[in-house]
Design a protein around this motif. Sequence first.
Motif, PDB file in Angstrom:
ATOM      1  N   ILE A 299      -6.051   4.368 -10.669  1.00 40.44           N
ATOM      2  CA  ILE A 299      -6.484   2.729 -10.530  1.00 40.44           C
ATOM      3  C   ILE A 299      -5.609   2.296  -9.424  1.00 40.44           C
ATOM      4  O   ILE A 299      -6.187   1.472  -8.710  1.00 40.44           O
ATOM      5  CB  ILE A 299      -6.508   2.039 -11.817  1.00 40.44           C
ATOM      6  CG1 ILE A 299      -7.528   2.659 -12.619  1.00 40.44           C
ATOM      7  CG2 ILE A 299      -6.465   0.646 -11.525  1.00 40.44           C
ATOM      8  CD1 ILE A 299      -7.403   1.846 -14.070  1.00 40.44           C
ATOM      9  N   ARG A 300      -4.229   2.422  -9.138  1.00 38.35           N
ATOM     10  CA  ARG A 300      -3.526   1.770  -8.343  1.00 38.35           C
ATOM     11  C   ARG A 300      -4.014   2.280  -6.927  1.00 38.35           C
ATOM     12  O   ARG A 300      -3.989   1.604  -6.038  1.00 38.35           O
ATOM     13  CB  ARG A 300      -1.775   2.052  -8.575  1.00 38.35           C
ATOM     14  CG  ARG A 300      -1.053   1.653  -7.376  1.00 38.35           C
ATOM     15  CD  ARG A 300       0.443   2.058  -7.513  1.00 38.35           C
ATOM     16  NE  ARG A 300       0.829   1.356  -8.505  1.00 38.35           N
ATOM     17  CZ  ARG A 300       1.865   1.680  -9.541  1.00 38.35           C
ATOM     18  NH1 ARG A 300       2.237   3.059  -9.415  1.00 38.35           N
ATOM     19  NH2 ARG A 300       2.039   1.126 -10.495  1.00 38.35           N
ATOM     20  N   GLU A 301      -4.120   3.656  -6.602  1.00 44.93           N
ATOM     21  CA  GLU A 301      -4.362   4.158  -5.212  1.00 44.93           C
ATOM     22  C   GLU A 301      -5.891   3.672  -4.905  1.00 44.93           C
ATOM     23  O   GLU A 301      -6.249   3.389  -4.107  1.00 44.93           O
ATOM     24  CB  GLU A 301      -4.510   5.538  -5.445  1.00 44.93           C
ATOM     25  CG  GLU A 301      -3.145   6.147  -5.496  1.00 44.93           C
ATOM     26  CD  GLU A 301      -2.583   6.274  -6.921  1.00 44.93           C
ATOM     27  OE1 GLU A 301      -1.393   6.405  -7.116  1.00 44.93           O
ATOM     28  OE2 GLU A 301      -3.211   6.081  -7.929  1.00 44.93           O
ATOM     29  N   ARG A 302      -6.851   3.622  -6.155  1.00 44.60           N
ATOM     30  CA  ARG A 302      -8.111   3.010  -5.793  1.00 44.60           C
ATOM     31  C   ARG A 302      -8.093   1.453  -5.272  1.00 44.60           C
ATOM     32  O   ARG A 302      -8.611   1.144  -4.150  1.00 44.60           O
ATOM     33  CB  ARG A 302      -9.062   3.109  -7.235  1.00 44.60           C
ATOM     34  CG  ARG A 302     -10.278   2.398  -6.842  1.00 44.60           C
ATOM     35  CD  ARG A 302     -10.924   2.056  -8.102  1.00 44.60           C
ATOM     36  NE  ARG A 302     -10.257   1.075  -8.729  1.00 44.60           N
ATOM     37  CZ  ARG A 302     -10.633   0.738 -10.168  1.00 44.60           C
ATOM     38  NH1 ARG A 302     -11.023   1.208 -10.932  1.00 44.60           N
ATOM     39  NH2 ARG A 302      -9.671  -0.416 -10.542  1.00 44.60           N
TER      40      ARG A 302
ATOM     41  N   TYR B 128       0.768  -1.094   0.013  1.00 45.19           N
ATOM     42  CA  TYR B 128       0.003   0.128  -0.043  1.00 45.19           C
ATOM     43  C   TYR B 128       0.862   1.236   0.055  1.00 45.19           C
ATOM     44  O   TYR B 128       0.478   2.346   0.619  1.00 45.19           O
ATOM     45  CB  TYR B 128      -0.854  -0.085   1.114  1.00 45.19           C
ATOM     46  CG  TYR B 128      -1.765  -1.323   1.404  1.00 45.19           C
ATOM     47  CD1 TYR B 128      -2.526  -1.896   0.291  1.00 45.19           C
ATOM     48  CD2 TYR B 128      -1.754  -1.838   2.523  1.00 45.19           C
ATOM     49  CE1 TYR B 128      -3.250  -2.964   0.652  1.00 45.19           C
ATOM     50  CE2 TYR B 128      -2.387  -3.114   2.753  1.00 45.19           C
ATOM     51  CZ  TYR B 128      -3.164  -3.538   1.836  1.00 45.19           C
ATOM     52  OH  TYR B 128      -3.991  -4.650   2.072  1.00 45.19           O
ATOM     53  N   ARG B 129       1.973   1.272  -0.521  1.00 48.73           N
ATOM     54  CA  ARG B 129       3.108   2.464  -0.455  1.00 48.73           C
ATOM     55  C   ARG B 129       2.337   3.553  -0.974  1.00 48.73           C
ATOM     56  O   ARG B 129       2.678   4.484  -0.104  1.00 48.73           O
ATOM     57  CB  ARG B 129       4.411   1.998  -1.454  1.00 48.73           C
ATOM     58  CG  ARG B 129       5.161   3.202  -1.399  1.00 48.73           C
ATOM     59  CD  ARG B 129       6.417   2.639  -2.186  1.00 48.73           C
ATOM     60  NE  ARG B 129       7.040   1.398  -1.516  1.00 48.73           N
ATOM     61  CZ  ARG B 129       7.863   0.642  -1.643  1.00 48.73           C
ATOM     62  NH1 ARG B 129       8.373   0.765  -2.985  1.00 48.73           N
ATOM     63  NH2 ARG B 129       8.121  -0.395  -1.064  1.00 48.73           N
ATOM     64  N   GLU B 130       1.872   3.604  -2.043  1.00 47.60           N
ATOM     65  CA  GLU B 130       1.410   5.131  -2.734  1.00 47.60           C
ATOM     66  C   GLU B 130      -0.073   5.453  -1.812  1.00 47.60           C
ATOM     67  O   GLU B 130       0.454   6.772  -1.290  1.00 47.60           O
ATOM     68  CB  GLU B 130       0.727   4.873  -4.157  1.00 47.60           C
ATOM     69  CG  GLU B 130       1.780   4.676  -5.170  1.00 47.60           C
ATOM     70  CD  GLU B 130       2.353   3.095  -5.062  1.00 47.60           C
ATOM     71  OE1 GLU B 130       3.280   2.844  -5.750  1.00 47.60           O
ATOM     72  OE2 GLU B 130       1.585   2.365  -4.262  1.00 47.60           O
ATOM     73  N   LEU B 131      -0.568   4.767  -1.227  1.00 47.11           N
ATOM     74  CA  LEU B 131      -1.936   5.013  -0.556  1.00 47.11           C
ATOM     75  C   LEU B 131      -1.317   5.697   1.045  1.00 47.11           C
ATOM     76  O   LEU B 131      -1.791   6.502   1.431  1.00 47.11           O
ATOM     77  CB  LEU B 131      -2.895   3.855  -0.308  1.00 47.11           C
ATOM     78  CG  LEU B 131      -3.836   4.188   0.775  1.00 47.11           C
ATOM     79  CD1 LEU B 131      -4.702   5.323   0.031  1.00 47.11           C
ATOM     80  CD2 LEU B 131      -4.771   2.952   0.770  1.00 47.11           C
TER      81      LEU B 131
ATOM     82  N   ASN C 270      -9.148  10.703  -9.905  1.00 50.13           N
ATOM     83  CA  ASN C 270      -8.655  12.027 -10.720  1.00 50.13           C
ATOM     84  C   ASN C 270      -7.467  11.996 -11.718  1.00 50.13           C
ATOM     85  O   ASN C 270      -7.349  12.870 -12.270  1.00 50.13           O
ATOM     86  CB  ASN C 270      -8.864  13.184  -9.775  1.00 50.13           C
ATOM     87  CG  ASN C 270      -7.622  12.989  -8.831  1.00 50.13           C
ATOM     88  OD1 ASN C 270      -6.808  12.138  -8.825  1.00 50.13           O
ATOM     89  ND2 ASN C 270      -7.972  13.256  -7.507  1.00 50.13           N
ATOM     90  N   THR C 271      -6.956  10.754 -12.016  1.00 51.68           N
ATOM     91  CA  THR C 271      -6.040  10.659 -12.723  1.00 51.68           C
ATOM     92  C   THR C 271      -6.315   9.365 -13.664  1.00 51.68           C
ATOM     93  O   THR C 271      -6.869   8.510 -13.311  1.00 51.68           O
ATOM     94  CB  THR C 271      -4.486  10.486 -12.078  1.00 51.68           C
ATOM     95  OG1 THR C 271      -4.507   9.351 -11.321  1.00 51.68           O
ATOM     96  CG2 THR C 271      -4.138  11.735 -11.195  1.00 51.68           C
TER      97      THR C 271
ATOM     98  N   PRO D 186      -6.743  17.094  -3.926  1.00 45.48           N
ATOM     99  CA  PRO D 186      -5.273  17.516  -3.778  1.00 45.48           C
ATOM    100  C   PRO D 186      -4.619  16.161  -3.816  1.00 45.48           C
ATOM    101  O   PRO D 186      -3.220  16.325  -4.113  1.00 45.48           O
ATOM    102  CB  PRO D 186      -5.141  18.061  -2.324  1.00 45.48           C
ATOM    103  CG  PRO D 186      -6.604  18.487  -2.020  1.00 45.48           C
ATOM    104  CD  PRO D 186      -7.443  17.640  -2.710  1.00 45.48           C
ATOM    105  N   PHE D 187      -5.103  14.984  -4.067  1.00 43.59           N
ATOM    106  CA  PHE D 187      -4.249  13.699  -4.264  1.00 43.59           C
ATOM    107  C   PHE D 187      -4.465  12.891  -5.231  1.00 43.59           C
ATOM    108  O   PHE D 187      -5.471  13.192  -6.008  1.00 43.59           O
ATOM    109  CB  PHE D 187      -4.897  12.794  -2.748  1.00 43.59           C
ATOM    110  CG  PHE D 187      -4.876  13.485  -1.522  1.00 43.59           C
ATOM    111  CD1 PHE D 187      -3.494  13.707  -0.752  1.00 43.59           C
ATOM    112  CD2 PHE D 187      -6.105  13.950  -1.022  1.00 43.59           C
ATOM    113  CE1 PHE D 187      -3.654  14.324   0.257  1.00 43.59           C
ATOM    114  CE2 PHE D 187      -5.976  14.564   0.305  1.00 43.59           C
ATOM    115  CZ  PHE D 187      -4.789  14.640   1.025  1.00 43.59           C
TER     116      PHE D 187
END
Length: 97
Positions: free
Chosen positions: A55-58, A3-6, A95-96, A50-51
Motif C-alpha cells: 500500500i505504501r509503494e502504491r 517517496y523514499r521507498e519508491l 504483491n505484499t 521483483p519489487f
Amino acid sequence: TAYRELRAVHGTTLDDARDKLFWFLCGWLGGPNHYIERFGHPRLRMRHMPFAIGIRERDQWLACMDQAMGETGVPADLRERLKTSFFQTADWMRNTP
C-alpha cells in the motif's frame, strides 16, 4: 522524503524509469506502442514482481503521478479520470500485504 521507498528501487538515476514510463503510457493512452516495440507485451505484474509493492509503494507512486499531472497542467477532468485508472492498475500491482 515523501517517496523514499519508491525512489530507492530506481537506483541512482530515474532516466531509465522515466523513459519506460513514457513509452508505456504512450501506448496505454492510445498513441504509438513504443514500449511494446522495445520490450514486448508490458506484463506489468510480472515485470514488477521483483519489487515489494504494498500500500505504501502504491500510494507513493500514485502521489508521484498526481504531482506530475499537476505540474504539467493536465486538465482537472482528465486528471481525475487518470487518477482512477492509475489507482486500479497500481492496486492490482500490489504483491505484499
